[in-house]
Design an enzyme around this catalytic site. Structure first.
Site, mmCIF file in Angstrom:
data_model
loop_
_atom_site.group_PDB
_atom_site.id
_atom_site.type_symbol
_atom_site.label_atom_id
_atom_site.label_comp_id
_atom_site.label_asym_id
_atom_site.label_seq_id
_atom_site.Cartn_x
_atom_site.Cartn_y
_atom_site.Cartn_z
ATOM 1 C CG ASP A 10 -1.800 -1.183 1.354
ATOM 2 O OD1 ASP A 10 -1.672 -2.114 0.550
ATOM 3 O OD2 ASP A 10 -2.640 -1.202 2.264
ATOM 4 C CD GLU A 24 0.464 -4.599 9.263
ATOM 5 O OE1 GLU A 24 0.293 -3.973 10.324
ATOM 6 O OE2 GLU A 24 -0.064 -4.266 8.184
#
Ligand code: DGY
Length: 433
Positions: free
Chosen positions: A168, A403
């Site tokens: 992203d 993450e």
């Protein structure tokens, strides 16, 4: 270390997947990502398949329940779960599209890794009935990509939002996003900095631009031709196309296994083979760059996605060797040095925008390591592949299933208890046992 610690790591990985399980889908992260994400879900299904095959197949069925009527498989399914996640389902206004499904979803897609994951699961435990069930849905999705996102009939497809790349906040998008005006700010309240530190998330101006694009899509009622004609962000992305190519190869195998005619898929594969290197490879720099379709020029930003063509078998052995020597092992780019102790930083250390704790600007992602590991193995770079796997497992042992990780000290960043880090650790460890 392996024998004594790794069984315990599998147990804690399973616990993470169980904890994030809503019964219908698995959250990528308990607080930060409380809905069903497309490629996360596929990877989660792979992890689940090692200890609960029916639950793994349910994960995939749940994902496919969000498919749009034209074949698009969305990047997020909300499943009616209340949450503090933004953008919330109403923000997308997908009901403006005649193709929207009944369940609430976003209006964009994500890298199509699902067919490849189903093939991997099938290789461990044959699931012919399941393949028969889902094959038409996978084919519809790939056909949608090749129909609505192939602007120049090269077989290469475009993405229309940084979130479609899965990476992203990559520095690859900075220049393209600069073309988006942010004076007339949309009003919204971000949810992503509630659970994760601001300095690990996208800058406000980038987030504004992400929302600008969504606003453009909803104003176009998700009409793909209109979006492609109007949007300042139309990109042929190396990662997305490499994953699609690999998925087409895997879909071809799945189709043949159940007696389907695969001519259409063969055509997509041939086109991609003919055009991928022509479009993305730059011999002067010895690497792959994405292509900005609006500006009609390459995006000359070096990130870890330069290694993704190995995952798809699209690089020649000579290209792969060059990538390894000049970048992967080089301390100025992706190699270790006195500052960077773990591989693989998601963006080259040589970039001005390199930021080792910020989302996709430098931290290590278990998924990127896993994809590149597969590619390195296939090309015979076994030592480099093993290093990526060992570094990944060391990061997990040090900081848990996070993450992403700071490549300098291995500190965990972003979401805690991140499902795909757990799922891919299971895959890596189980392959060795
Ligand atoms: C987010 O909300 O930042 C997600 O990464 C979008 O996919």
């Amino acid at each position: 270390m392996r024998d004594s610690i790794l069984p315990a790591t599998i147990k804690s990985a399973q616990l993470v997947l169980r904890k994030n399980d809503t019964g219908v889908f698995t959250k990528p992260g308990p607080h930060q990502y409380p809905h069903q994400w497309n490629w996360d879900s596929a990877l989660i299904a792979l992890g689940l398949s090692y200890f609960d095959l029916p639950r793994a197949l349910l994960e995939i069925r749940s994902l496919l329940s969000g498919q749009w009527q034209d074949g698009m498989l969305p990047h997020v399914l909300y499943h009616g779960m209340p949450s503090d996640y933004f953008p919330h389902p109403d923000f997308w206004e997908i009901e403006k599209s005649p193709n929207a499904p009944r369940v609430q979803t976003t209006g964009i897609t994500q890298p199509p890794i699902l067919a490849s994951i189903i093939r991997l699961i099938n290789e461990k435990q044959a699931i012919p009935d399941f393949i028969r069930e889902v094959y038409p849905r996978l084919l519809d999705w790939h056909r949608w990509l090749h129909t609505y996102r192939d602007v120049d009939k090269t077989g290469l497809v475009c993405i229309i939002h940084p979130w479609e790349s899965g990476t992203d906040d990559s520095p690859r998008w900075l220049k393209v996003l600069e073309g988006i005006p942010i004076e007339n700010k949309l009003t919204f309240s971000r949810g992503d900095t509630r659970h994760v530190k601001e300095n690990e998330r996208p800058f406000p101006q980038d987030y504004q631009r992400f929302m600008y694009l969504i606003d453009l899509f909803r104003k176009s009622s998700y009409n793909q031709a209109e979006i492609l004609a109007q949007s300042p962000f139309v990109v042929q992305d190396v990662l997305f196309n490499a994953i699609l190519h690999r998925a087409n190869l895997d879909l071809q195998v799945l189709g043949a296994a159940i007696g389907e005619n695969t001519d259409e898929i063969d055509g997509w594969i041939a086109l991609m083979n003919a055009n991928f290197n022509r479009r993305f490879w730059h011999d002067d720099d010895g690497l792959y760059y994405d292509f900005d379709v609006v500006a009609q020029k390459p995006i000359r930003v070096n990130t870890a996605t330069i290694f993704l063509p190995l995952f798809a078998g699209l690089a020649s052995q000579k290209q792969a060797k060059r990538l390894l020597k000049a970048y992967f092992n080089h301390p100025d780019y992706y190699g270790n040095n006195e500052c960077v102790l773990y591989q693989l930083t998601s963006a080259s250390q040589s970039l001005f925008s390199w930021d080792p704790r910020r989302y996709w600007r430098g931290p290590i992602w278990i998924l990127m390591n896993w994809l590149i590991y597969q590619g390195l193995q296939a090309y015979g770079f076994i030592a480099e592949a093993e290093k990526l796997r060992d570094d990944s497992l060391s990061l997990i042992l040090k900081s848990g299933f996070r993450e992403y990780y700071d490549p300098r000290d291995g500190i965990g960043c972003g979401s805690v208890e991140f499902s795909w880090s757990a799922a891919l650790a299971i895959d890596w460890i189980m392959q060795d046992l």
